[in-house]
Write a protein that holds these residues in place. Sequence first.
Motif, short mmCIF file in Angstrom:
data_model
loop_
_atom_site.label_atom_id
_atom_site.label_comp_id
_atom_site.label_asym_id
_atom_site.label_seq_id
_atom_site.Cartn_x
_atom_site.Cartn_y
_atom_site.Cartn_z
N ALA A 1 0.81 -1.21 0.00
CA ALA A 1 0.00 0.00 0.00
C ALA A 1 0.84 1.26 0.00
CB ALA A 1 -0.93 0.00 1.20
N ASN B 1 -5.03 12.81 11.57
CA ASN B 1 -4.12 11.69 11.74
C ASN B 1 -2.96 12.07 12.64
OD1 ASN B 1 -5.46 9.85 10.34
ND2 ASN B 1 -4.34 10.09 8.43
N ASP C 1 -3.86 1.01 12.68
CA ASP C 1 -3.10 2.14 12.13
C ASP C 1 -4.09 3.19 11.63
OD1 ASP C 1 -0.82 0.80 12.65
OD2 ASP C 1 -0.73 -0.17 10.68
N PRO C 2 -3.71 4.49 11.69
CA PRO C 2 -4.65 5.52 11.21
C PRO C 2 -4.96 5.32 9.73
CG PRO C 2 -2.51 6.45 11.69
CD PRO C 2 -2.50 5.07 12.24
N PRO C 3 -6.22 5.55 9.35
CA PRO C 3 -6.61 5.31 7.96
C PRO C 3 -6.03 6.36 7.01
CG PRO C 3 -8.40 6.26 9.17
CD PRO C 3 -7.33 6.02 10.17
N ILE C 4 -5.62 5.90 5.85
CA ILE C 4 -5.08 6.80 4.82
C ILE C 4 -5.78 6.47 3.51
CG2 ILE C 4 -3.03 7.42 3.49
CD1 ILE C 4 -1.38 6.75 5.97
N PHE D 1 -6.75 2.66 3.48
CA PHE D 1 -5.80 1.68 4.00
C PHE D 1 -5.48 1.99 5.45
CE2 PHE D 1 -4.51 -0.82 0.37
CZ PHE D 1 -5.01 -0.07 -0.68
N SER D 2 -5.42 0.93 6.23
CA SER D 2 -4.92 1.06 7.59
C SER D 2 -3.68 0.17 7.64
CB SER D 2 -5.99 0.58 8.58
OG SER D 2 -5.41 0.36 9.83
N GLY D 3 -2.52 0.82 7.68
CA GLY D 3 -1.31 0.04 7.50
C GLY D 3 -1.28 -0.48 6.08
N ASN D 4 -1.17 -1.79 5.94
CA ASN D 4 -1.16 -2.36 4.59
C ASN D 4 -2.49 -3.01 4.25
OD1 ASN D 4 0.35 -2.55 2.29
ND2 ASN D 4 1.02 -4.64 2.72
N ASP D 5 -3.47 -2.91 5.15
CA ASP D 5 -4.75 -3.58 4.93
C ASP D 5 -5.76 -2.61 4.36
OD1 ASP D 5 -4.09 -6.13 5.97
OD2 ASP D 5 -4.09 -5.24 7.96
#
Lengths: 228, 429
Positions: free
Chosen positions: A127, A139, B340-343, B364-368
């Motif tokens: 990602a 954030n 992880d904070p959402p991006i 994405f939160s981290g790689n998910d």
Amino acid sequence: MEAQLIRRPAAATCCTLLSNSTSSATANRLLVVRTTTPTANTRQKSTAARARRALAIPPHPSFLGSPTSSSDRIIFNPPASEASVFHTPYKFLPKSDPRRRVSLPDMFGSATTTKAGTSTTTPSLDASKLPVVKKWAFNTKPHHLTLEDVHEIRRLRAEDPVENTVAKVASRYNCTKLFVMMCSESSREHRDKMRAELEAKRARWGPIRAAAKAARKQRFDMLMRGEL
Amino acid sequence: MKRLRPASSRWTGWLLVARPGALRSAQQQPVSLTLRRQQSTSTATAPASYNTQLDGTDHDRFPPLEPLPPSATSLPSPLPERALRSAKLAALHARLSLPKKLPLQTLARTLVDASADENPKFNNANLAFVGQTLINYHIAEWIMVRYPRLPMAIIWAAMLAYTGPAPLHQVARSWGIESAAVPGGEVDPGLLQYSLEKPGTAIRGFGYKREELDFIDKYKFRQSINSGVIFDDDYGNLIRENAQRQRQEEQDAMDANYDESIEPDHMSYGNEATRSLAENAHANFTRAVVGAIYAHCGRDAVKAFIKSHIMSRTLDFSKLFEFKNPTRELNMLCEREDFDPPIARMLSETGRLSRTPVYVVGIFSGNDKLGEAVGPSLDMARLKAAMNSLKSWYLYSPGGNARLPSDMLAPEARPWQPAYIDIGEVVAR
């Protein structure tokens, strides 16, 4: 003559010829945008037969079937569709869910739970390589303002709300406008004045702009209701 | 969801003693049936000619289609013994595959609304109350086990979509229920009977009248969701002191505003008020059928009936949501769950410089990846993706075969394994 922006590939080739053959005065009139691979963007063919041949796309393999079997078969070629919200992402599954215990992470493409190199069917997605659309303001919460700063913000806003606007104070203290509005409240007269100014602005809108603003608001509300 | 009486408790009072002798044949008890009607007719032993004068019909000249009992036209609802001779009732009984234990007389009683006959021994108000309780209990536990993370407001909306007057009205219509133009003792017992003139009694559900109700109306007080769970009814609506009186007042106000010169044809096909009365009457009939099945056939039969007629209706839960600040809500969710904070990241795009660009944005939160959406602008796609992520959180389901608490009432049930319960709402509303 103004510089023109030409993007069509056919025009690009002719402009290239122009700039090569003529003087720099002619080249100044045309701004050519060159792509890295000009041939990749070419859509047209020189002859009708070539165009027909290029457009003849073979059918999806599912439609063809194997030549050996003459029995009935199922054609499965669904169009691309949106991901369903009823498919819970792996991260959202609770700890007690049996789907966590099965080695399903491969299906969900999660890199946090999959060891590198184990997933063979679906390549794991990195990602961090995808472009970020927008960094969300909340954030990063530095929490750098002290109680004295808050008192100072309040004093500034109470002293002269016209000079010390919310935006100005926020930029001075490097915080969000929302935070400034949370910790300080302007006087009722000032708020009424600002509201009256806004109303006066809105009253000057013509029918076209008013309709456009109303449509935009309606579109946003529909988006929030999931209707768009 | 809220207080629910145990289904195994014995129903007392009007419910089970109502209509004594309903199973007795008409030949055995013709006199006593007339005598029981004393409260509605002034003289029980009135001659047939008296009734002729009462409703103004000359029965010698216009004989009824079926031989009616002498007092039929003066009664507010048909006599119970006529249920046995009604073809419509028998057809309805067969069409719904109702158990043989449920007599036609009770089925006839479910068709009499409280606005047609005020006597609680002969109308369906008590059966409808039992039915409403059972329907709401079964639907509520099913929704909560099936989607344990739904916010309370969404549960209320789903409850209304399954057990409110509108869907139950649709259920009754799908059963092929026809209604009598005007209720009375002479109509076919297989017709739904309700009055458009008087609203009748409203069924009281569970809930309390708030002490600050007057101030809520006056100052537009905001009510929290939590207080709504405790005080309000099954749909999160305030309990009024007298819903019936309020409806009557609304009706009076509508009548006062009604101008005959404006829409003369509109009234003949009904208006908002008559449609609402019809809807409530149909819904109460559906509830009364459920109550009647419970009273005669018990818990398992009623559960199967609710499952096949009400639970089987389709409702898209993802359409019930409306968000205000989806990105902030998602951020709070990720903070609470220690993700992880959402991006928001762009997955693909096309036609950025065209009139109709398309962007596919994933959160994405981290790689998910938590969710993705398509939109005509980056901002729209981002908001939509955030809403989809939140929906996929809220619409988590342990599966369609999750066991319900009421399954434990079955004999020889397997030991209970606790259902998944979420810790609560992300945003306090």
